[in-house]
Design an enzyme around this catalytic site. Structure first.
Site, mmCIF file in Angstrom:
data_model
loop_
_atom_site.group_PDB
_atom_site.id
_atom_site.type_symbol
_atom_site.label_atom_id
_atom_site.label_comp_id
_atom_site.label_asym_id
_atom_site.label_seq_id
_atom_site.Cartn_x
_atom_site.Cartn_y
_atom_site.Cartn_z
ATOM 1 N N LEU A 250 -3.713 17.613 3.606
ATOM 2 C CA LEU A 250 -3.336 17.639 5.024
ATOM 3 C C LEU A 250 -3.652 18.976 5.671
ATOM 4 C CD1 LEU A 250 0.097 15.752 4.949
ATOM 5 C CD2 LEU A 250 -2.144 14.857 5.587
ATOM 6 N N GLY B 93 -5.550 28.583 2.741
ATOM 7 C CA GLY B 93 -6.515 29.623 2.407
ATOM 8 C C GLY B 93 -6.346 30.221 1.023
ATOM 9 N N GLY B 94 -6.214 29.388 0.005
ATOM 10 C CA GLY B 94 -6.109 29.884 -1.355
ATOM 11 C C GLY B 94 -4.700 30.152 -1.810
ATOM 12 N N PHE B 95 -3.736 30.120 -0.910
ATOM 13 C CA PHE B 95 -2.343 30.362 -1.278
ATOM 14 C C PHE B 95 -1.536 29.071 -1.297
ATOM 15 C CE2 PHE B 95 -3.711 34.565 -0.267
ATOM 16 C CZ PHE B 95 -3.040 35.361 -1.183
ATOM 17 N N GLY B 96 -2.227 27.976 -1.359
ATOM 18 C CA GLY B 96 -1.535 26.701 -1.441
ATOM 19 C C GLY B 96 -2.085 25.716 -0.441
ATOM 20 N N THR C 28 -1.164 21.649 1.541
ATOM 21 C CA THR C 28 -0.198 20.590 1.819
ATOM 22 C C THR C 28 -0.913 19.261 1.627
ATOM 23 O OG1 THR C 28 1.000 21.968 3.409
ATOM 24 C CG2 THR C 28 1.352 19.600 3.532
ATOM 25 N N LYS D 284 4.146 20.167 -0.509
ATOM 26 C CA LYS D 284 3.651 21.508 -0.197
ATOM 27 C C LYS D 284 3.541 22.303 -1.490
ATOM 28 C CE LYS D 284 5.202 21.733 4.523
ATOM 29 N NZ LYS D 284 5.429 22.667 5.610
ATOM 30 N N ASP E 92 6.476 29.906 13.335
ATOM 31 C CA ASP E 92 5.136 29.379 13.634
ATOM 32 C C ASP E 92 5.211 28.128 14.504
ATOM 33 O OD1 ASP E 92 2.381 29.338 13.602
ATOM 34 O OD2 ASP E 92 2.227 28.335 11.656
#
Length: 686
Positions: A42, A46-49, A51, A67, A165
């Site tokens: 979804l 950027g490489g940190f996980g 969803t 997630k 956010d």
């Protein structure tokens, strides 16, 4: 299909039979936590996980959202702290999920050196996609958005959580009820910021993120409020704050109003009040900004919205049309309420319109048996195009309801500007302005003798006005949410009122004493439309719960429910013979119902947005009937209800149509809504 959960994999989707990823060669994990099968990416952090959309095999493959938090957990120090923070955030999200507009936390666990959090899947469309589909929002829809989301922000802020956010992508309009759901909370962002090695990591999105959050990485309740203001700006103007930020940093904030009339775009009309609210939300200096959601609500109070996502239109009975919750929205709305709402009396019903059912009628039910001749013809005194609207200028904000007096001499219009205006139809001049409500006015209806007017408002009250003097007769109080529809009984002795989502009831009032007669309960969502049958024995109600209910007024008992509509009912109207009912819906369709059998007769298709208003007009001949509908697609359509064919379309020029009314003499159509000319009339003759 099965997704690879390596956050760096360029092509993570694999066939079911693969054991190793065809792209990165990592070993595939068929089930996360022993039950969640990842099927689709979804979003990518950027490489940190990432969803994922997943299927819960323990719940018949029900959809959920998984997630993933990365990088891989190894060693101690910051990564150990990350695990602790993850557990704290998961626990906090579990507490937040008590709120119906926050996704429920289903599970959290560690697997293969990754952290995973599983949340409820919200079936709906985020507001960015909604904006891309339907265009910029109206002022009323922005107010509804604020009043739907601010209580959610208050809920999380009181519990020490800052979202960090807020933007259109992180707000979903839930399909089932039109309510706005806030997604993508701080768990992944907090964790990412903790485990990242580089300094100065900022959580948020350029253009939507407050200055203090961007510069110092510190966020407060006021920081979320800035992001909410930027979101409203985007949806109102169609200009992305992220684009402006790339061009001029925060320079756009001080001059945001110039984008209300950007070249190539329709001009956006904004009230002074909402403009001041957005000014304060978008203050760069956090000390000058709103400090809490309650402060914003106070400045909007008592602009109480019926629950956003509910449909934005409500109708009132007897020669009136109205809208509550314009929108979605929406919605709700919606949105409006929309979603959008109120409709007048016998000849016309809009938005939350009315329904009449002859339970005691002695003659057997009959449907229209002969072709219905178009009742509306061009007025010969109009030289060129008689179907161009004539504006009536005076209101400063959206017009939610319009109603003609039974003697066809006067038009009443109700607006978000908290006023009701009375217009002389002979010379199109304003007669007087009625003031007294403290919030949006959603519905107006004339008494059968044309001497009194009833109005319902988001301030939860009904007011009765003497039309000869313009003075207030009395105020009726008792609803616990905004009053979305009012209608007089044919004998003028009883008033019925429907209320918005937090109330869901219908109330019957004795007009001589002002006392409550009875409360009708049974709907599970707001009631944007109530109307009496011509014999005064039955009341019909249309609801955002997708049903129409028919009530025996003598006993207060339910006679029948008309069900099967796929979306919220925004408007209902009886045919002149009292045997057929029309309903307008958020699903863009009009349905004609046989009231004796409760069966569907026809479905009319032609509008490409919510049908906010439907009403019938007839002459002395029982077979000369025209159905009229108003829509958020900015048109009014005339239909032959026997054949289901469209007779003609009236172009409104600009703006949604929230309310439609036809004068009893059939010579004038009035439309209220949004846009440049928010109140319009068309001169017609029979």
């Amino acid at each position: 299909m099965l997704c690879c959960v390596n956050p760096d994999c360029p092509k993570p989707v694999n066939p079911d039979e693969n054991n190793y990823c065809h792209s990165c060669r990592a070993e595939l994990i068929p089930l996360l936590g022993g039950r969640y099968r990842p099927t689709q990416v979804l979003s990518d952090e950027g490489g940190f996980g990432r969803t994922y959309l997943a299927e819960d095999i323990h719940k018949l493959n029900e959809c959920c959202v998984v997630k993933q938090f990365a990088p891989k957990l190894q060693g101690t120090g910051p990564l150990t702290k990350a695990i602790e923070l993850f557990k704290q955030e998961a626990s906090r999200l579990q507490e937040l999920a008590e709120h119906r507009q926050i996704p429920t936390l289903l599970a959290y666990f560690e697997q293969n050196n990754y952290l995973f959090l599983v949340q409820q899947f919200i079936d709906g469309q985020n507001l960015l996609k909604e904006w891309q589909t339907r265009g910029s929002y109206s002022e009323t829809e922005i107010r509804e958005l604020l009043l739907d989301l601010l209580p959610v922000l208050k809920f999380i802020h009181v519990r020490g959580v800052i979202h960090r956010d807020i933007k259109p992508q992180n707000i979903i309009r839930r399909q089932s009820d039109g309510r706005l759901v806030l997604i993508d909370f701080g768990a992944s962002k907090q964790l990412t910021a903790t485990v990242q090695t580089k300094m100065g990591t900022v959580i948020g999105s350029h253009g939507y993120t407050a200055l203090e959050q961007m510069q110092d990485g510190k966020a407060y309740p006021a920081s979320d409020l800035f992001s909410l203001g930027a979101t409203c700006f985007h949806l109102l103007t169609g200009v992305r704050p992220s684009q402006l930020w790339m061009q001029q940093g925060y320079g756009w904030v001080a001059s945001w109003r110039q984008y209300l009339s950007s070249p190539g775009k329709n001009r956006v009309f904004l009230s002074v009040e909402l403009g001041e609210v957005l000014d304060k939300l978008l203050q760069l200096d956090i000390q000058k900004r709103y400090q809490s959601a309650d402060e914003v609500i106070t400045d909007l109070t008592p602009r109480l919205s019926p629950s956003s996502s509910v449909p934005p239109t409500i109708l009132t009975p007897t020669f009136a049309a109205t809208r509550v919750n314009k929108g979605p929205v929406s919605s709700q709305p919606n949105n409006k309420l929309q979603s959008q709402l109120l409709l007048g009396s016998s000849i016309l019903v809009f938005g939350l319109g009315g329904v009449w059912y002859f339970q005691t009628r002695p003659n057997p039910m009959r449907e229209f048996s002969q072709p219905i001749s178009p009742l509306i013809q061009p007025k010969k005194t109009v030289p060129e195009n008689p179907f161009l609207p004539e504006p009536l200028n005076g209101h400063s904000s959206d017009v939610n309801s319009v109603a003609f007096s039974p003697d066809s001499t006067t038009l009443a219009s109700a607006s978000d500007d908290k006023t009701i205006k009375l217009w002389n139809l002979a010379n199109k001049a304003e007669i007087r302005t009625l003031e007294g409500h403290s919030s949006w006015i959603w519905t107006v209806a004339f008494s059968p003798n044309s001497k009194a007017l009833a109005s319902g408002s988001a301030d939860k009250t009904i007011k009765l006005w003497n039309l000869e003097t313009g003075k207030l007769i009395r105020t009726l109080e008792g609803h616990t949410d905004g009053v979305s529809s009012v209608t007089f009984s044919p004998d003028g002795k009883t008033l019925a009122s429907g209320s918005a989502s937090q109330d869901k009831t219908i109330k019957l009032w004795n007009l001589q004493t002002g006392k409550l007669i009875r409360t009708l309960e049974g709907h599970t969502n707001g009631v944007p439309s109530v109307v009496f049958s011509p014999d005064g024995m039955t009341l019909a109600s249309g609801s955002w719960d997708k049903t129409i209910k028919l009530w025996n007024l003598k006993t207060g008992k339910l006679i029948r429910a008309l069900e099967g509509n796929p979306d919220s009912i925004l408007s209902v109207a009886f045919a002149p013979d009292g045997l057929t009912l029309a309903s307008g819906s958020k699903d863009m369709k009009i349905k004609l119902w046989n009231l004796k059998t409760g069966k569907l007769i026809h479905t009319l298709k032609g509008h490409n947005d919510k049908v906010n208003s439907v009403t019938f007009l007839s002459s002395a001949s029982p077979n000369c009937v025209t159905l009229v509908s108003g829509s958020s697609d900015k048109t009014i359509k005339l239909w032959n209800p026997v054949t289901g064919k469209e007779i003609r379309t009236l172009k409104t020029g600009s703006g949604y149509i929230y309310a439609v009314a036809i004068s009893p003499d059939g010579q004038t159509i009035a439309g209220g809504g949004s846009g440049e000319n928010i109140l319009k009339i068309w001169q017609m003759i029979q």
